[in-house]
Design an enzyme around this catalytic site. Sequence first.
Site, PDB file in Angstrom:
ATOM      1  N   PRO A  92       0.824  -1.229   0.000  1.00 53.33           N
ATOM      2  CA  PRO A  92       0.000   0.000   0.000  1.00 53.33           C
ATOM      3  C   PRO A  92       0.851   1.269   0.000  1.00 53.33           C
ATOM      4  CG  PRO A  92       0.076  -0.958   2.190  1.00 53.33           C
ATOM      5  CD  PRO A  92       0.819  -1.897   1.301  1.00 53.33           C
ATOM      6  N   CYS A 275      -5.315   0.043  -6.426  1.00 51.50           N
ATOM      7  CA  CYS A 275      -4.027   0.164  -7.121  1.00 51.50           C
ATOM      8  C   CYS A 275      -3.769   1.437  -7.907  1.00 51.50           C
ATOM      9  CB  CYS A 275      -3.823  -1.046  -8.019  1.00 51.50           C
ATOM     10  SG  CYS A 275      -3.639  -2.543  -7.044  1.00 51.50           S
ATOM     11  N   LYS A 338     -16.130  -0.850  -8.401  1.00 49.97           N
ATOM     12  CA  LYS A 338     -16.585  -1.152  -9.758  1.00 49.97           C
ATOM     13  C   LYS A 338     -17.561  -2.320  -9.644  1.00 49.97           C
ATOM     14  CE  LYS A 338     -13.865  -3.639 -12.487  1.00 49.97           C
ATOM     15  NZ  LYS A 338     -12.722  -4.275 -13.193  1.00 49.97           N
TER      16      LYS A 338
HETATM   17  P1  NAD Z   1      -4.428  -7.979  -0.412  1.00 45.38           P
HETATM   18  O1  NAD Z   1      -4.284  -7.008   0.680  1.00 45.38           O
HETATM   19  O2  NAD Z   1      -5.781  -8.431  -0.834  1.00 45.38           O
HETATM   20  O3  NAD Z   1      -3.595  -9.311  -0.079  1.00 45.38           O
HETATM   21  C1  NAD Z   1      -2.297  -9.305   0.421  1.00 45.38           C
HETATM   22  C2  NAD Z   1      -2.188 -10.415   1.461  1.00 45.38           C
HETATM   23  O4  NAD Z   1      -0.816 -10.525   1.859  1.00 45.38           O
HETATM   24  C3  NAD Z   1      -2.995 -10.162   2.734  1.00 45.38           C
HETATM   25  O5  NAD Z   1      -3.910 -11.222   2.952  1.00 45.38           O
HETATM   26  C4  NAD Z   1      -1.932 -10.089   3.850  1.00 45.38           C
HETATM   27  O6  NAD Z   1      -2.371 -10.639   5.074  1.00 45.38           O
HETATM   28  C5  NAD Z   1      -0.809 -10.903   3.246  1.00 45.38           C
HETATM   29  N1  NAD Z   1       0.510 -10.651   3.830  1.00 45.38           N
HETATM   30  C6  NAD Z   1       1.081  -9.471   4.142  1.00 45.38           C
HETATM   31  N2  NAD Z   1       2.302  -9.658   4.648  1.00 45.38           N
HETATM   32  C7  NAD Z   1       2.526 -10.995   4.674  1.00 45.38           C
HETATM   33  C8  NAD Z   1       3.608 -11.823   5.092  1.00 45.38           C
HETATM   34  N3  NAD Z   1       4.736 -11.296   5.586  1.00 45.38           N
HETATM   35  N4  NAD Z   1       3.485 -13.160   4.982  1.00 45.38           N
HETATM   36  C9  NAD Z   1       2.339 -13.707   4.486  1.00 45.38           C
HETATM   37  N5  NAD Z   1       1.296 -12.980   4.071  1.00 45.38           N
HETATM   38  C10 NAD Z   1       1.378 -11.636   4.168  1.00 45.38           C
HETATM   39  O7  NAD Z   1      -3.654  -7.346  -1.674  1.00 45.38           O
HETATM   40  P2  NAD Z   1      -3.914  -7.669  -3.226  1.00 45.38           P
HETATM   41  O8  NAD Z   1      -5.030  -6.822  -3.730  1.00 45.38           O
HETATM   42  O9  NAD Z   1      -3.938  -9.132  -3.430  1.00 45.38           O
HETATM   43  O10 NAD Z   1      -2.578  -7.067  -3.852  1.00 45.38           O
HETATM   44  C11 NAD Z   1      -1.333  -7.699  -3.677  1.00 45.38           C
HETATM   45  C12 NAD Z   1      -0.322  -7.065  -4.622  1.00 45.38           C
HETATM   46  O11 NAD Z   1      -0.749  -7.285  -5.975  1.00 45.38           O
HETATM   47  C13 NAD Z   1      -0.173  -5.547  -4.471  1.00 45.38           C
HETATM   48  O12 NAD Z   1       1.164  -5.204  -4.706  1.00 45.38           O
HETATM   49  C14 NAD Z   1      -1.049  -4.997  -5.585  1.00 45.38           C
HETATM   50  O13 NAD Z   1      -0.603  -3.743  -6.032  1.00 45.38           O
HETATM   51  C15 NAD Z   1      -0.871  -6.031  -6.671  1.00 45.38           C
HETATM   52  N6  NAD Z   1      -1.985  -6.156  -7.620  1.00 45.38           N
HETATM   53  C16 NAD Z   1      -3.280  -6.145  -7.164  1.00 45.38           C
HETATM   54  C17 NAD Z   1      -4.320  -6.325  -8.071  1.00 45.38           C
HETATM   55  C18 NAD Z   1      -5.758  -6.324  -7.614  1.00 45.38           C
HETATM   56  O14 NAD Z   1      -6.641  -6.372  -8.469  1.00 45.38           O
HETATM   57  N7  NAD Z   1      -6.071  -6.273  -6.343  1.00 45.38           N
HETATM   58  C19 NAD Z   1      -4.051  -6.551  -9.422  1.00 45.38           C
HETATM   59  C20 NAD Z   1      -2.721  -6.579  -9.838  1.00 45.38           C
HETATM   60  C21 NAD Z   1      -1.692  -6.389  -8.925  1.00 45.38           C
HETATM   61  C1  UGA Z   2      -6.770  -2.250 -12.609  1.00 43.10           C
HETATM   62  C2  UGA Z   2      -6.196  -2.628 -13.985  1.00 43.10           C
HETATM   63  O1  UGA Z   2      -7.261  -2.611 -14.950  1.00 43.10           O
HETATM   64  C3  UGA Z   2      -5.554  -4.009 -13.956  1.00 43.10           C
HETATM   65  O2  UGA Z   2      -4.943  -4.293 -15.212  1.00 43.10           O
HETATM   66  C4  UGA Z   2      -4.489  -4.032 -12.843  1.00 43.10           C
HETATM   67  O3  UGA Z   2      -3.912  -5.328 -12.757  1.00 43.10           O
HETATM   68  C5  UGA Z   2      -5.129  -3.669 -11.516  1.00 43.10           C
HETATM   69  O4  UGA Z   2      -5.746  -2.359 -11.633  1.00 43.10           O
HETATM   70  C6  UGA Z   2      -4.145  -3.566 -10.396  1.00 43.10           C
HETATM   71  O5  UGA Z   2      -2.969  -3.422 -10.608  1.00 43.10           O
HETATM   72  O6  UGA Z   2      -4.670  -3.600  -9.277  1.00 43.10           O
HETATM   73  P1  UGA Z   2      -8.986  -2.831 -11.276  1.00 43.10           P
HETATM   74  O7  UGA Z   2      -8.582  -1.662 -10.444  1.00 43.10           O
HETATM   75  O8  UGA Z   2      -9.336  -4.092 -10.612  1.00 43.10           O
HETATM   76  O9  UGA Z   2      -7.820  -3.164 -12.319  1.00 43.10           O
HETATM   77  O10 UGA Z   2     -10.256  -2.421 -12.174  1.00 43.10           O
HETATM   78  P2  UGA Z   2     -10.433  -1.480 -13.462  1.00 43.10           P
HETATM   79  O11 UGA Z   2     -11.367  -2.143 -14.377  1.00 43.10           O
HETATM   80  O12 UGA Z   2      -9.142  -1.048 -14.035  1.00 43.10           O
HETATM   81  O13 UGA Z   2     -11.180  -0.207 -12.861  1.00 43.10           O
HETATM   82  C7  UGA Z   2     -10.509   0.703 -12.021  1.00 43.10           C
HETATM   83  C8  UGA Z   2     -11.414   1.891 -11.729  1.00 43.10           C
HETATM   84  O14 UGA Z   2     -11.588   2.690 -12.891  1.00 43.10           O
HETATM   85  C9  UGA Z   2     -12.814   1.494 -11.271  1.00 43.10           C
HETATM   86  O15 UGA Z   2     -13.236   2.355 -10.241  1.00 43.10           O
HETATM   87  C10 UGA Z   2     -13.661   1.704 -12.511  1.00 43.10           C
HETATM   88  O16 UGA Z   2     -15.004   1.953 -12.244  1.00 43.10           O
HETATM   89  C11 UGA Z   2     -12.973   2.921 -13.116  1.00 43.10           C
HETATM   90  N1  UGA Z   2     -13.202   3.064 -14.574  1.00 43.10           N
HETATM   91  C12 UGA Z   2     -12.778   2.108 -15.431  1.00 43.10           C
HETATM   92  C13 UGA Z   2     -13.824   4.213 -15.059  1.00 43.10           C
HETATM   93  O17 UGA Z   2     -14.200   5.103 -14.292  1.00 43.10           O
HETATM   94  N2  UGA Z   2     -14.005   4.342 -16.415  1.00 43.10           N
HETATM   95  C14 UGA Z   2     -13.592   3.393 -17.300  1.00 43.10           C
HETATM   96  O18 UGA Z   2     -13.788   3.583 -18.532  1.00 43.10           O
HETATM   97  C15 UGA Z   2     -12.966   2.249 -16.790  1.00 43.10           C
END
Ligand code: NAD
Ligand code: UGA
Length: 458
Positions: A92, A275, A338
């Site tokens: 974060p 993100c 979303k």
């Molecule tokens: P999340 O908070 O849902 O999950 C992370 C997990 O890691 C938590 O359950 C936490 O308890 C665990 N954790 C933290 N420290 C730990 C440790 N030392 N050992 C074991 N577990 C531990 O986060 P997320 O949304 O899954 O995102 C994870 C990463 O992926 C971030 O860097 C984010 O930017 C990236 N990412 C997220 C998305 C998404 O759609 N959420 C998409 C692409 C990339």
């Molecule tokens: C986004 C990226 O799309 C993923 O490729 C990436 O892996 C991820 O972030 C990440 O790194 O966490 P996500 O945040 O799950 O995925 O969802 P999106 O579909 O990208 O939407 C993000 C936000 O933009 C939402 O609030 C959505 O409502 C808004 N949005 C999206 C708009 O306001 N307008 C659009 O045209 C599209």
Amino acid sequence: MTFKKNILCIGAGYVGGPTMAVLASKCPHCRITVVDINPARIDEWNSDELPIYEPGLDDIIRKTRGRNLFFSTDIPRGIQENDIIFVSVNTPTKTFGVGAGMAADLQFWEKTARQIFQYARSSKIVIEKSTLPVKTAQAMENILNSSNNAISFDVLSNPEFLAEGTAVRDLENPDRVLIGSHETESGLKARKVLVDIYANWVPHEKIITSSIWSSELSKIVSNAFLAQRISSINAISSLCEKTDADIAEVAKAVGMDNRIGPKFLNASIGFGGSCFRKDILNLVYLCRHYGLNEVADYWEGVVKINEYQKERFIRNMMTAMFNTLADKKICLYGFAFKANTGDTRESPAIFIARRLLEEKAEIIITDPKALKNARADLAGIDGRVAFVEDPYKAAEGCHTIAVLTEWDLFRNLDYQKIFDRMIKPASIFDGRNILDHRRCFEIGFNVFPTGKPALTHF
Ligand code: NAD
Ligand code: UGA
């Protein structure tokens, strides 16, 4: 049963859970363990009530859990028993000290690196799945290689591009899989191991390789570009509202240029999700760190427009509702950031709800999957808030509806029935432009879309 590969994922969140579930379903010859420091989360992954809502995920978990997919809190054992380790812990925005509010908080990631170092008894491939600032792999390598024993670690970068709400589809059929490695003999060997895993279901031409630094940076830049498109269209939506142009018509005309393309041009109340904001702020921080202030300012503008768009939504409501929201009953259709997810992290709805409460409005929130998170997000905030599952009941006795999440459910409601139960004059602020505005107007609503002329009976 003996498995050909043993794979560990540290971090059982929105990325770790779905990613490993799809991996397990596509690679029955691999044994996959997902570990987390949070025992409650692991219990949920092992129950019928998964910790996250993601279309299609329940089905995959049901087929793979206990077969070749396991959830556990035993991190030391996981590290010892597996040679391929994905790290998908949260990264974060830092809330304290140097870089507060901008830089990535790498404490969870660093603790993981130290755990791997502490418990490993054999050589490992360690794969960054979390989104990390460019050059983080260097720090990971420094920690892992800080002793002279015979164990070696290869660090790869394999960022995740899934979007919530479509995670399963994105994982099963990704636009690309990116793998960054060092160009050394062992780096290339490790890279091949990961390429071969993805090749079980991803076509070879979609698996691309690069240096680790390009891979780390590409992830953040992809998110920055996506968010930039939303801020661009939202910035223009404000101009449309001043000039009687229609943002949907403008987006269609612009998006039909195939150099620009039609996707991600939906005007809204602003982007949310865990993100976009954090990754852009991290990019801004990085640019400033390297003295690239003009570049930092450019990207910071994307976040500023997003803040502006959220505040603009509130201001439009105020103006249309005779400059006072005090004691008005406002129904929020949607709280998730979303559609098709229960996730509310950084949801614009949180900002909007807080602002409405500051203005002394009473709010009633309805959302098909996000009410539990909404309750947690607004806990401890002064003001009148209710959470109601049924969207018809939620709107009953309200002055206005604000559509904050683009759930299909809200498109298909009987708005005549809703109108009949509301206080008059009744209005709708469509922050997602998903409703039939003309029809709502004909029913009797005053309709305020985003980036389009308002339809009012005044
Ligand atoms: P999340 O908070 O849902 O999950 C992370 C997990 O890691 C938590 O359950 C936490 O308890 C665990 N954790 C933290 N420290 C730990 C440790 N030392 N050992 C074991 N577990 C531990 O986060 P997320 O949304 O899954 O995102 C994870 C990463 O992926 C971030 O860097 C984010 O930017 C990236 N990412 C997220 C998305 C998404 O759609 N959420 C998409 C692409 C990339
Ligand atoms: C986004 C990226 O799309 C993923 O490729 C990436 O892996 C991820 O972030 C990440 O790194 O966490 P996500 O945040 O799950 O995925 O969802 P999106 O579909 O990208 O939407 C993000 C936000 O933009 C939402 O609030 C959505 O409502 C808004 N949005 C999206 C708009 O306001 N307008 C659009 O045209 C599209």
